[in-house]
Design an enzyme around this catalytic site. Structure first.
Site, mmCIF file in Angstrom:
data_model
loop_
_atom_site.group_PDB
_atom_site.id
_atom_site.type_symbol
_atom_site.label_atom_id
_atom_site.label_comp_id
_atom_site.label_asym_id
_atom_site.label_seq_id
_atom_site.Cartn_x
_atom_site.Cartn_y
_atom_site.Cartn_z
ATOM 1 N N ASP A 132 80.658 56.554 75.368
ATOM 2 C CA ASP A 132 80.364 56.800 74.146
ATOM 3 C C ASP A 132 81.244 55.722 73.146
ATOM 4 O O ASP A 132 82.167 55.522 73.277
ATOM 5 C CB ASP A 132 80.562 58.308 73.733
ATOM 6 C CG ASP A 132 79.328 58.993 74.008
ATOM 7 O OD1 ASP A 132 78.423 58.409 73.969
ATOM 8 O OD2 ASP A 132 79.695 60.037 73.941
ATOM 9 N N MET A 133 80.635 55.519 72.069
ATOM 10 C CA MET A 133 81.210 54.593 70.901
ATOM 11 C C MET A 133 82.147 55.733 70.074
ATOM 12 O O MET A 133 81.478 56.908 69.651
ATOM 13 C CB MET A 133 80.185 53.963 70.087
ATOM 14 C CG MET A 133 81.222 52.775 69.411
ATOM 15 S SD MET A 133 82.283 51.876 70.382
ATOM 16 C CE MET A 133 81.292 50.879 71.405
ATOM 17 N N ARG A 182 72.456 52.475 74.434
ATOM 18 C CA ARG A 182 72.085 53.829 73.478
ATOM 19 C C ARG A 182 72.281 53.234 72.044
ATOM 20 O O ARG A 182 73.336 52.695 71.673
ATOM 21 C CB ARG A 182 72.890 55.000 73.613
ATOM 22 C CG ARG A 182 72.560 56.231 72.783
ATOM 23 C CD ARG A 182 73.430 57.408 72.829
ATOM 24 N NE ARG A 182 73.575 57.725 74.074
ATOM 25 C CZ ARG A 182 74.518 58.387 74.537
ATOM 26 N NH1 ARG A 182 75.565 58.647 73.668
ATOM 27 N NH2 ARG A 182 74.672 59.042 75.528
ATOM 28 N N LYS A 185 72.762 55.450 64.690
ATOM 29 C CA LYS A 185 73.116 54.992 63.644
ATOM 30 C C LYS A 185 74.425 55.135 63.200
ATOM 31 O O LYS A 185 75.243 54.274 62.459
ATOM 32 C CB LYS A 185 72.444 56.009 62.434
ATOM 33 C CG LYS A 185 70.913 55.799 62.521
ATOM 34 C CD LYS A 185 70.294 56.547 61.258
ATOM 35 C CE LYS A 185 68.636 56.260 61.204
ATOM 36 N NZ LYS A 185 68.078 56.970 60.078
ATOM 37 N N GLY A 186 75.384 56.051 63.595
ATOM 38 C CA GLY A 186 76.762 56.006 63.641
ATOM 39 C C GLY A 186 77.112 57.479 62.927
ATOM 40 O O GLY A 186 76.474 57.882 61.807
ATOM 41 N N HIS A 225 66.865 61.416 65.356
ATOM 42 C CA HIS A 225 65.755 62.365 64.941
ATOM 43 C C HIS A 225 64.646 61.869 63.779
ATOM 44 O O HIS A 225 63.987 62.776 63.422
ATOM 45 C CB HIS A 225 66.617 63.636 64.450
ATOM 46 C CG HIS A 225 67.617 64.245 65.487
ATOM 47 N ND1 HIS A 225 68.711 64.979 64.951
ATOM 48 C CD2 HIS A 225 67.301 64.350 66.855
ATOM 49 C CE1 HIS A 225 69.367 65.466 66.300
ATOM 50 N NE2 HIS A 225 68.416 65.223 67.261
#
Length: 305
Positions: A132-133, A182, A185-186, A225
Site C-alpha cells: 500500500d502507498m 492499483r 486518487k489518494g 467509488h
C-alpha cells in the site's frame, strides 16, 4: 465545501484520543459493516460470503506508522498467518500491507527482512501481496522497496496515487517491470507543493494514469467509488480494445455493495478491499475525507441490517 469536509475528517483521523476510544468501544459497531472483524480468523466467513457472490477481495490488517521493532515483527507474523489461512481456506483474496507497519520508519533492514518473510510465504501459496502507498514523504522509499522486491518475487504489487504530481513519472518508471498496479486518487493530507489541491485536477490526472497504465499493458486495478471514473474506464477499455482480464475495479467493503455486484454481473472483475483489526478509526476517517459521497455510502452501510 468539499475541501473543508476533507480537512475536517483528516483532522479527526489524527486524534489519538478518538482512535483509542474507537479501539476500546467501537469494534462491535463497525464489524460486518465497514470492517470484517477485529482479527483475521473472525473475518474469514465474510470473505467466503463475498467470494460466493463472485467478488474477489484484498485484506488489510489496519494499523500503520509502527515505531516499535517488536510490533513490526508481530505484524509480520500475523501477515504470514493470514496468507497461510488464505491458502488453506482457498479464499479468492490478495493481501495488502503498509511498509510502516513492518518497520519502514524504524530501520530499512528490518522492513526488508519482514517483507521478505511475507513474500516467501506468499510465493508458496500463490497469494498476491500489495504494498500500500502511504503519505508522500514515504512514497520514494516505498517504491524503491517495491522495485527491489519485484526483482525476486512475482506475487508483489503496489499502489500509485493520482493526487501526487510525481505519479505520472512513477508510472512510466515502473512500466518496464510490468507490475500489477492499483490506481487510487489518494487519501492523505498533502501540501500543494507535492499534490494537486483541486479535485478536478486530481480527476483529470486519474484518467490520464488509467489510460497510460492500460496502454503500457499493465494489469490495472481502478480503485474508486466514482461512477464517472468507472464509466470512463469501461468506455476507454472498449475504445482501446482492452480485454476485461487486463483490469479490475476495486471498492471498499461496506460501500456501494449493489454497484459491486452489478459490475460482476456485467462481467468485470470486482475486488473488495476488506479491512480488519482494531485500528479502524483512522482508516474510516480517511475514507470519508477521500470523497464526500463516501459519507452517505458509509452511513448506509452502518445502518443496514
Amino acid at each position: 465545501m468539499e475541501a473543508v469536509t476533507r480537512n475536517f475528517f483528516l483532522l479527526l483521523s489524527k486524534s489519538n484520543w478518538l482512535n483509542e476510544m474507537a479501539r476500546k468501544r467501537g469494534g462491535s459497531i463497525v464489524t460486518g459493516k465497514i470492517i470484517a472483524g477485529t482479527d483475521f480468523p473472525s473475518s474469514v466467513q465474510i470473505i467466503k460470503d463475498l467470494n460466493s457472490k463472485g467478488l474477489a477481495t484484498t485484506v488489510d490488517h489496519l494499523g500503520e506508522f509502527v515505531n516499535s521493532k517488536e510490533t513490526a515483527i508481530e505484524r509480520t507474523k500475523e501477515a504470514i498467518e493470514t496468507i497461510e489461512t488464505i491458502g488453506r481456506e482457498k479464499l479468492d483474496s490478495h493481501m495488502s500491507v503498509k511498509m510502516t507497519s513492518l518497520g519502514l520508519d524504524i530501520d530499512r533492514d528490518l522492513v526488508i527482512s519482514n517483507m521478505t518473510s511475507i513474500l516467501d510465504t506468499a510465493e508458496k501459496h500463490g497469494v498476491m501481496v500489495t504494498i500500500d502507498m502511504e503519505d508522500e514523504p514515504r512514497c520514494e522509499k516505498t517504491l524503491e522497496l517495491f522495485k527491489q522486491f519485484k526483482e525476486s518475487y512475482s506475487c508483489v504489487s503496489t499502489v500509485l496515487q493520482a493526487y501526487l504530481y510525481r505519479t505520472e513519472k512513477d508510472l512510466q518508471n515502473l512500466s518496464s517491470l510490468k507490475p500489477f498496479l492499483r490506481l487510487v486518487k489518494g487519501a492523505y493530507k498533502e501540501p500543494a507543493a507535492v499534490a494537486y489541491p483541486d479535485k478536478k485536477d486530481v480527476d483529470a490526472n486519474y484518467k490520464k494514469l488509467i489510460e497510460q497504465s492500460l496502454k503500457y499493458g499493465l494489469y490495472t486495478a481502478v480503485a474508486t467509488h466514482d461512477d464517472n471514473m468507472i464509466n470512463y474506464t469501461k468506455e476507454l477499455a472498449a475504445k482501446l480494445q482492452i480485454p476485461k482480464d487486463q483490469f479490475e475495479f476495486q471498492m471498499l467493503y461496506g460501500m456501494r455493495t449493489k454497484t459491486q455486484l452489478d459490475l460482476v454481473e456485467q462481467g468485470y472483475k470486482m475486488r473488495v478491499y476488506v479491512p480488519y483489526g482494531r485500528d479502524w478509526y483512522g482508516y474510516f476517517m480517511r475514507r470519508l475525507a477521500e470523497r464526500p459521497a463516501n459519507i452517505s455510502f458509509a452511513f448506509k452501510g452502518l445502518v443496514k441490517n
